[in-house]
Structure formats: structure tokens, C-alpha cells
Design an enzyme around this catalytic site. Structure first.
Site, PDB file in Angstrom:
ATOM      1  N   GLU A   1      49.079  36.537  56.248  1.00  0.00           N
ATOM      2  CA  GLU A   1      49.656  37.807  56.693  1.00  0.00           C
ATOM      3  C   GLU A   1      51.016  37.549  57.331  1.00  0.00           C
ATOM      4  OE1 GLU A   1      50.361  40.897  56.475  1.00  0.00           O
ATOM      5  OE2 GLU A   1      48.358  41.676  56.929  1.00  0.00           O
TER       6      GLU A   1
ATOM      7  N   ARG B   1      41.691  41.762  49.693  1.00  0.00           N
ATOM      8  CA  ARG B   1      41.909  41.694  51.136  1.00  0.00           C
ATOM      9  C   ARG B   1      40.637  41.171  51.807  1.00  0.00           C
ATOM     10  NH1 ARG B   1      42.712  46.260  55.785  1.00  0.00           N
ATOM     11  NH2 ARG B   1      43.195  44.777  57.434  1.00  0.00           N
ATOM     12  N   HIS B   2      40.827  40.439  52.875  1.00  0.00           N
ATOM     13  CA  HIS B   2      39.704  39.885  53.636  1.00  0.00           C
ATOM     14  C   HIS B   2      38.799  40.979  54.202  1.00  0.00           C
ATOM     15  CE1 HIS B   2      41.414  41.121  57.501  1.00  0.00           C
ATOM     16  NE2 HIS B   2      42.587  40.754  56.995  1.00  0.00           N
TER      17      HIS B   2
ATOM     18  N   ARG C   1      39.731  34.460  58.201  1.00  0.00           N
ATOM     19  CA  ARG C   1      39.191  35.731  57.716  1.00  0.00           C
ATOM     20  C   ARG C   1      39.308  35.847  56.199  1.00  0.00           C
ATOM     21  NH1 ARG C   1      43.894  36.740  60.743  1.00  0.00           N
ATOM     22  NH2 ARG C   1      45.498  38.062  59.752  1.00  0.00           N
TER      23      ARG C   1
ATOM     24  N   HIS D   1      45.888  39.286  52.543  1.00  0.00           N
ATOM     25  CA  HIS D   1      45.959  40.237  53.654  1.00  0.00           C
ATOM     26  C   HIS D   1      46.648  41.525  53.199  1.00  0.00           C
ATOM     27  CE1 HIS D   1      44.743  36.868  56.239  1.00  0.00           C
ATOM     28  NE2 HIS D   1      45.476  36.158  55.404  1.00  0.00           N
TER      29      HIS D   1
END
Length: 186
Positions: free
Chosen positions: A82, A8-9, A58, A150
Site C-alpha cells: 500500500e 485486496r487483502h 494482511r 491493497h
């Protein structure tokens, strides 16, 4: 089997204040940039064959840290984005609760049957993400791949590969810069 690291970012300003991001594109915070560097440091000893990322900043900024350490290019794939959160994108959660009380209650209590107004459904997101993951695994049979994405895509993949009940999706959301490792048939 292909080994996938789903990452995940790092943290964004909107994560901090509780603003729905969806497919809008805030940058990383200073803390998010530190998280990206720490993740890159932790994963740099792994012999990755490829790095993939959502095309949202991101995720890509988080991937950049590992790509720089390993000297690998980043393959951007918008299917790793996302969920599109429709009218809620860019809106604070408290304002969503005020402006869309029934919709947010449905989304929080039964997300497989409800979705953000004007946004994507979980089944649509699942189809998009699973297709991307299947394609990536097929391109790297027996390989090791880092994928920056995401929280909802990762939660859906935890359901798929770890056998979690779909109804538990909200408990499967990873923290910023956390990762999951999956062994996937190519």
C-alpha cells in the site's frame, strides 16, 4: 496476454475502526480470515500459474489461503505494498482531520497534487506498482496470475487498464477481499 487477478487483502482491525494502515502491518480480523478462505474457495478452480503478494502480513495472510488450496508458493514483492502514509500511519481518521485539517482536505479533494505528510505521492505509488505489474506479466506471458495487494494499487490499476479518469480514484477503491481481473500485454 497475461490474465491478472488483483485481490485486496481481507479485513483488519484497523479497517474496522478507521485507522490509516499504510505500510504498517496489522493482522487480519476473524472476519478477514473468513474472507481469505472464501476468496480462496471462489478462486480455487482457476489454474493459476503463480501467486504474488505484497510482503505486508494482511496481504500475505490472505494469499496463504489460496496458496494452501492450490499448493503454489507465494512470491512476495514489496512493490505491491500500500501507499506509505507518512505521519498518518497508525492514526485514526478523526485524529487526522483534527491534527492535519488542511493536508487531509487536500488529499481527499486532489490526491494527485497532495499526499500524507512524510509519505508517498500517488505518482510514486503508481510508478512502483506499474513496474511490479509489468515485471510480473513479463514473467508469465499468456499465464494466469493471482496478485494480493491493497486498495490504492488496485484503484491505480483500474485507471490504467479500465480507462477510468484519474480524478475518480476514490470511487475505485475495492472492498476487502474483492478482486479485479485484467488482461495485460506481457
Amino acid at each position: 496476454m497475461t490474465t491478472l487477478y488483483l485481490i485486496r487483502h481481507g479485513e483488519t482491525p484497523w479497517n474496522v475502526v478507521g485507522r490509516y494502515q499504510g505500510q504498517l502491518d496489522p493482522p487480519l480480523t476473524e472476519n478477514g480470515a473468513r474472507q481469505a478462505q472464501a476468496t480462496a474457495e471462489a478462486l480455487s478452480a482457476i489454474k493459476f500459474d503463480a501467486i504474488y503478494s505484497s510482503d505486508l502480513a494482511r496481504a500475505k495472510l490472505t494469499a496463504d489461503a489460496l496458496a494452501d488450496k492450490l499448493g503454489l508458493p507465494i512470491h512476495l514483492d514489496e512493490r505491491l505494498r500500500e501507499i506509505h502514509q507518512g505521519e498518518w500511519q497508525g492514526v485514526l481518521i478523526d485524529d487526522i482531520r483534527t491534527g492535519w485539517p488542511d493536508a487531509i482536505t487536500g488529499w481527499e479533494n486532489d490526491p494527485w497534487q497532495h499526499y500524507p505528510p512524510g509519505g508517498e505521492t500517488l505518482p510514486q505509488l503508481q510508478e512502483r506498482v506499474f513496474t511490479a505489474i509489468d515485471d510480473i506479466a513479463a514473467q508469465h506471458p499468456g499465464g494466469m496470475v493471482a496478485i494480493f495487494t491493497h486498495k490504492l494499487p488496485i484503484a491505480l490499476l483500474k485507471i490504467r487498464y479500465q480507462g477510468h479518469p484519474a480524478a475518480k480514484i476514490w470511487s475505485l477503491l475495492p472492498k476487502n477481499a474483492a478482486w479485479e481481473i485484467f488482461e495485460v500485454a506481457a
